[in-house]
Motif scaffolding. Structure first.
Motif, short mmCIF file in Angstrom:
data_model
loop_
_atom_site.label_atom_id
_atom_site.label_comp_id
_atom_site.label_asym_id
_atom_site.label_seq_id
_atom_site.Cartn_x
_atom_site.Cartn_y
_atom_site.Cartn_z
N ILE A 59 23.35 -9.30 0.49
CA ILE A 59 22.21 -8.38 0.60
C ILE A 59 22.71 -6.96 0.86
O ILE A 59 22.24 -5.98 0.24
CB ILE A 59 21.25 -8.83 1.73
CG1 ILE A 59 20.58 -10.15 1.36
CG2 ILE A 59 20.20 -7.76 2.01
CD1 ILE A 59 19.74 -10.75 2.47
N ILE A 60 23.69 -6.84 1.75
CA ILE A 60 24.26 -5.51 2.07
C ILE A 60 24.95 -4.94 0.84
O ILE A 60 24.80 -3.75 0.53
CB ILE A 60 25.25 -5.64 3.25
CG1 ILE A 60 24.51 -6.08 4.52
CG2 ILE A 60 25.99 -4.32 3.48
CD1 ILE A 60 25.43 -6.45 5.66
N GLU A 61 25.71 -5.78 0.12
CA GLU A 61 26.44 -5.30 -1.06
C GLU A 61 25.48 -4.84 -2.15
O GLU A 61 25.80 -3.94 -2.93
CB GLU A 61 27.35 -6.40 -1.58
CG GLU A 61 28.57 -6.65 -0.69
CD GLU A 61 29.45 -7.78 -1.20
OE1 GLU A 61 28.99 -8.53 -2.10
OE2 GLU A 61 30.58 -7.91 -0.70
N ARG A 62 24.30 -5.44 -2.22
CA ARG A 62 23.30 -5.04 -3.21
C ARG A 62 22.58 -3.76 -2.82
O ARG A 62 21.82 -3.20 -3.62
CB ARG A 62 22.28 -6.16 -3.40
CG ARG A 62 22.81 -7.35 -4.20
CD ARG A 62 21.79 -8.46 -4.32
NE ARG A 62 20.58 -8.05 -5.00
CZ ARG A 62 19.62 -8.90 -5.36
NH1 ARG A 62 19.74 -10.19 -5.09
NH2 ARG A 62 18.55 -8.48 -5.99
N GLY A 63 22.80 -3.31 -1.61
CA GLY A 63 22.17 -2.08 -1.15
C GLY A 63 20.73 -2.27 -0.70
O GLY A 63 19.99 -1.29 -0.55
N GLU A 64 20.32 -3.51 -0.45
CA GLU A 64 18.95 -3.76 0.00
C GLU A 64 18.82 -3.52 1.50
O GLU A 64 19.78 -3.67 2.25
CB GLU A 64 18.54 -5.21 -0.33
CG GLU A 64 18.39 -5.48 -1.81
CD GLU A 64 17.76 -6.83 -2.07
OE1 GLU A 64 17.11 -7.37 -1.15
OE2 GLU A 64 17.91 -7.35 -3.19
N ASN A 65 17.61 -3.16 1.91
CA ASN A 65 17.34 -2.89 3.31
C ASN A 65 16.57 -4.06 3.90
O ASN A 65 15.37 -4.19 3.71
CB ASN A 65 16.54 -1.59 3.46
CG ASN A 65 16.30 -1.23 4.92
OD1 ASN A 65 17.06 -1.64 5.81
ND2 ASN A 65 15.24 -0.51 5.18
N PHE A 66 17.28 -4.94 4.59
CA PHE A 66 16.63 -6.07 5.25
C PHE A 66 15.83 -5.52 6.43
O PHE A 66 16.39 -4.85 7.31
CB PHE A 66 17.69 -7.06 5.72
CG PHE A 66 17.14 -8.38 6.18
CD1 PHE A 66 16.93 -9.40 5.28
CD2 PHE A 66 16.83 -8.59 7.51
CE1 PHE A 66 16.42 -10.62 5.69
CE2 PHE A 66 16.31 -9.80 7.93
CZ PHE A 66 16.11 -10.83 7.02
N PRO A 67 14.52 -5.80 6.50
CA PRO A 67 13.65 -5.12 7.48
C PRO A 67 13.74 -5.65 8.90
O PRO A 67 12.75 -6.08 9.48
CB PRO A 67 12.26 -5.35 6.89
CG PRO A 67 12.36 -6.65 6.19
CD PRO A 67 13.75 -6.71 5.63
N ILE A 68 14.92 -5.63 9.47
CA ILE A 68 15.06 -5.99 10.88
C ILE A 68 15.50 -4.74 11.64
O ILE A 68 16.32 -3.96 11.16
CB ILE A 68 16.07 -7.15 11.08
CG1 ILE A 68 16.09 -7.59 12.55
CG2 ILE A 68 17.47 -6.75 10.62
CD1 ILE A 68 16.89 -8.86 12.80
N SER A 69 14.91 -4.54 12.81
CA SER A 69 15.25 -3.35 13.62
C SER A 69 15.41 -3.78 15.07
O SER A 69 15.26 -4.96 15.42
CB SER A 69 14.14 -2.30 13.49
OG SER A 69 12.88 -2.85 13.79
N GLY A 70 15.74 -2.80 15.91
CA GLY A 70 16.00 -3.10 17.31
C GLY A 70 14.75 -3.59 18.04
O GLY A 70 13.63 -3.14 17.75
N PHE A 71 14.94 -4.51 18.96
CA PHE A 71 13.82 -5.03 19.75
C PHE A 71 14.35 -5.43 21.12
O PHE A 71 15.54 -5.71 21.29
CB PHE A 71 13.16 -6.22 19.06
CG PHE A 71 14.07 -7.39 18.84
CD1 PHE A 71 14.19 -8.41 19.77
CD2 PHE A 71 14.86 -7.46 17.69
CE1 PHE A 71 15.05 -9.48 19.58
CE2 PHE A 71 15.73 -8.53 17.48
CZ PHE A 71 15.82 -9.53 18.42
#
Length: 793
Positions: A59-71
């Motif tokens: 996913i990172i190599e494809r340049g996609e933004n996985f929608p997880i953030s700090g919590f």
């Protein structure tokens, strides 16, 4: 999982890897989870963890933004909320809201068929999030995207909010009027106004403070400035203050009601948080893998090590910052060579290789991708024992050597086929002769227990023992004698020298000291090293020749199987051809009989002699036309082959019939026909049915088979389809199988790799189309497993 000693993670620098991964975590809970990573021994668990990390790295190599953030963790908040009647504060509600909001956002992101096929394991994790949409709707009604209470969360709160805005505008208007009034009079300082206790106040010169009615909230440190709230604003400010108190009370009621709504979903929220923590950890491992260009190796249940192009991840990060290249290493430890006895110069990289082996093994068994070739193979070890560095202890009254012996005692007690033991400077810390003898005795027992490991040493007796003992193999770190410096290259199968005198000379020690030391040491040590190197070279050459013989024997066996199969197939084909010929002859006779009976029947009916002659002539014409058509057809069929011949057939040439194998000599050619001498017979045949051949050689009664020639004419029995596109791979596979069928081969090997399994499915689909294939299957895991398909005709 048994790991000894307690500080083994620090000694192998595994803790540094975990700490680096922790820095990529978005939550404190995720970071703690990383630091407490479990070392697994279950093959399926390890493979799933590695595949999960690989999917996120993709996913990172494809340049996609996985929608997880700090919590922030909501565990304590949920525990309190689970108590009946308890009301959380706004901050706690905000923390819960963010956990729910991030979870639902990830669910929305993954709700796609393409993504489901792209990361199936991550998708499986995400689908376990089970939050009621009504809960989300209810929180959305009260909390905005920033986690603040919405002004319209209730009708009463909306009314209060409007009143606050109205009164604040009124207060601002009055304050500005007062400011302008006292500004004109010159009572105010240059700043005119300030804030005190959340209220706007005038900055008044101390000498004019009695001229400005109001409440003094503060004064400057010098006492020259007074901070006064104008008297006219006091009623309005009091109303604003009261409205804020009412607002706070209303918000409490809203949150109380919201807590009642959330309370039944406490368990679901905690489960969602656990999934977020797991995804956070996987993401951190994937970010680390992306940074060091790590890959997913093959993992097998049986203990083994086959590291190809392996790097130490800690050294990679350190040298990357310094711009220094890192030298990779290859190492294979299997049944016959389970333990590596590594020797070589000081500071040559022995300890780095030893630590790298242990570190990469720990990373694999904890589900972390490793900086090594994806074709590397790691087995699973249930015990890892480490003896690295000086473990002298004043508290336990242990010297350096005593601590090493204690570690060896633990090692011997736990040595087995599922044990990986790593020992640095084996036998050091005492008299070299006694230490060497003790080390050899311990090594003998460890080898007897069939454990795996890497051992570094300078002792010649251990090198010699490794040479003659099955299960042990020597290894060395290369040293450049010209530049007098190590190259950090690992060579397995050859012992190394310490190069103590060369290194001493490079450091600048006086020659007389070095020469004296050389005389004292004598020539025996150097002679032993040279003898070991020579013996290892001879052993390696012998093993190379032996492997070559085994390979030739294997080829001969395959050839014999292919030959036997070919003979059997040929026999079947002969019988089939004979049957077809007889059937064809029977059909022709039957057809001729029918034609003859038809002609006789018509002749009996016709009494006119002229008409009967005409019928006979018509039959003769039909036969000539058929013969001409047959000749034309043969000419067209053989025309292309005839064009390839450099010259036409002449008298004296040796030829053979295209439909046979008997060779004859051309005696005479008349137009399109030739007279051929075949043994004692003379035959006349059309030239178009002949082809040139070589003069026959008298065959002796003893027949020999030139296996080299046969082997050269046979096609390859193995094909590697990896790194080809699907269409190219299928085209190559079809050509490969067709050639094998033409040469009546018995068994084939097709390498398609593991990958996503798409190529394997296409290969198996293609194999099902061939009726001549008897069976196809995957070999044992040590021969390629599911990455290879064997085919038998």
């Amino acid at each position: 999982m048994f790991i000894y000693p307690n500080d083994a993670f620090e000694r192998l620098e595994y803790s540094k890897v975990l700490e680096h991964i922790r820095q990529y975590c978005l939550s404190e809970a995720g970071g703690l989870e990383v630091l407490h990573t479990q070392i697994e021994t279950d093959l399926h668990v390890i493979e799933d963890k590695l595949k999960e990390t690989e999917e996120f790295r993709n996913i990172i190599e494809r340049g996609e933004n996985f929608p997880i953030s700090g919590f922030e963790s909501v565990t304590k908040d949920i525990i309190l909320l689970s108590k009946e009647g308890y009301v959380l504060d706004v901050e706690a509600i905000q923390r819960i809201y963010f956990v729910i909001y991030i979870s639902m956002t990830i669910q929305t992101y993954a709700n796609d068929e393409e993504k489901k096929s792209f990361f199936p394991l991550l998708y499986k994790i995400i689908t376990k999030i089970n939050l009621d949409p009504k809960l989300v709707d209810e929180i959305d009604r009260v909390i905005d995207n920033q986690g603040e209470i919405k002004p319209d969360a209730s009708p009463e709160l909306l009314k209060i909010s409007k009143q606050i805005k109205s009164k604040e505008r009124e207060a601002d208007k009055l304050f500005n009027q007062e400011l302008e009034f006292y500004k004109v009079k010159g009572f105010l300082t240059d700043s005119f106004e300030s804030l005190r206790a959340g209220r706007r106040v005038l900055t008044v010169f101390a000498e004019h403070k009695r001229k400005v009615p109001g409440i003094i909230h503060d004064e400057s440190a010098t006492g020259k400035t007074m901070y006064i709230e104008p008297e006219k604003l006091m009623p309005v400010n009091m109303e604003v203050y009261n409205l804020y108190a009412e607002r706070k009370t209303e918000i409490y009621k809203i949150i109380r009601d919201l807590c009642v709504v959330i309370r039944p979903f406490c368990d679901q929220i905690l489960e969602a948080q656990e999934i977020l923590i797991r995804l956070d950890v996987i993401r951190a491992k994937a970010r680390f893998a992306y940074e060091i260009k790590a890959k997913r190796p093959n993992v097998q249940k049986k203990p083994k090590l086959h590291i190809s192009v392996g790097f130490n991840p800690v050294l990679l990060q350190k040298n990357k910052a310094l711009g220094i290249p890192v030298i990779p290493f290859d190492l294979v430890l299997l049944n016959h060579n389970r333990m590596l006895v590594l020797s070589g110069p000081n500071a040559g990289g022995k300890s780095v290789v030893l630590k790298s082996v242990g570190l990469l093994q720990l990373m694999v068994q904890s589900g972390i991708l490793v900086p090594a070739d994806e074709n590397s193979v790691f087995g699973i070890f249930k015990k890892i024992i480490v003896d690295i560095g000086d473990q002298q202890s004043l508290e336990d009254d242990l010297s350096t050597y005593s601590s090493h012996l204690k570690n060896m005692k633990i090692g011997l007690e736990n040595a087995g086929m599922d044990t990986l033991i790593l020992i640095d400077e084996f036998g050091a810390g005492t008299d070299p002769k006694i230490g060497g003898a003790m080390a050899e005795s311990i090594l003998y027992q460890l080898n007897k227990a069939k454990c795996f490991g890497v051992i570094t040493t300078h002792y010649s007796n251990l090198k010699f023992f490794a040479f003659k003992a099955p299960g042990l193999v020597n290894g060395s770190m290369e040293f450049d004698k010209k530049l007098l410096q190590p190259t950090f290259q690992l060579h397995v199968g050859k012992p190394g020298s310490s190069f103590a005198f060369e290194i001493a000379r490079k450091t600048g020690l006086p020659d007389e000291i070095i020469e004296y030391a050389q005389k004292k040491s004598g020539k025996n040590e150097q002679a032993i090293d040279e003898m070991l190197v020579s013996l290892m070279d001879e052993k390696r050459e012998f093993e190379k020749k032996f492997d070559s013989l085994i390979e030739k024997q294997d080829k001969l066996d395959r050839l014999m199987k292919s030959y036997e199969q070919m003979v059997a197939d040929l026999d079947v084909k002969k019988k089939k051809l004979k049957l077809e010929t007889k059937e064809q002859a029977a059909n022709i006779l039957h057809h001729q009989k029918q034609e003859l009976q038809k002609a006789l029947s018509e002749i009996r009916k016709v009494k006119d002699e002229d008409k009967m002659k005409k019928m006979v002539e018509d039959l003769k014409v039909k036969q000539e036309v058929a013969s001409e058509q047959l000749f034309t057809l043969k000419k067209e069929v053989y025309e292309q082959e005839t064009q390839k011949v450099s010259r036409p057939i002449e008298v004296g040439d040796f030829v053979k019939l295209r439909s046979g194998s008997t060779i004859g000599e051309v005696l005479f050619i008349n137009q399109h026909k030739a007279e051929i001498q075949m043994g004692i017979l003379k035959v006349t045949v059309p030239v178009v049915e002949l082809e040139l051949t070589k003069e026959p050689i008298a065959v002796s009664t003893v027949r020999t088979i030139n296996t080299d020639r046969v082997n050269k004419n046979l096609p390859e029995s193995k094909i590697d389809l990896r790194e080809y596109t699907k269409s190219d791979a299928m085209r190559l596979l079809q050509d490969f199988i067709d050639r094998a069928l033409l040469h009546n081969m018995y068994e084939l090997k097709i390498i398609h790799g593991h990958g996503t399994g798409v190529l394997k499915k296409e290969v198996w689909k293609a194999l099902r189309e061939y009726k001549d294939i008897k069976k196809y299957w995957h070999p044992e895991s040590d021969q390629g497993g599911e990455g290879v398909t064997l085919v038998q005709f």
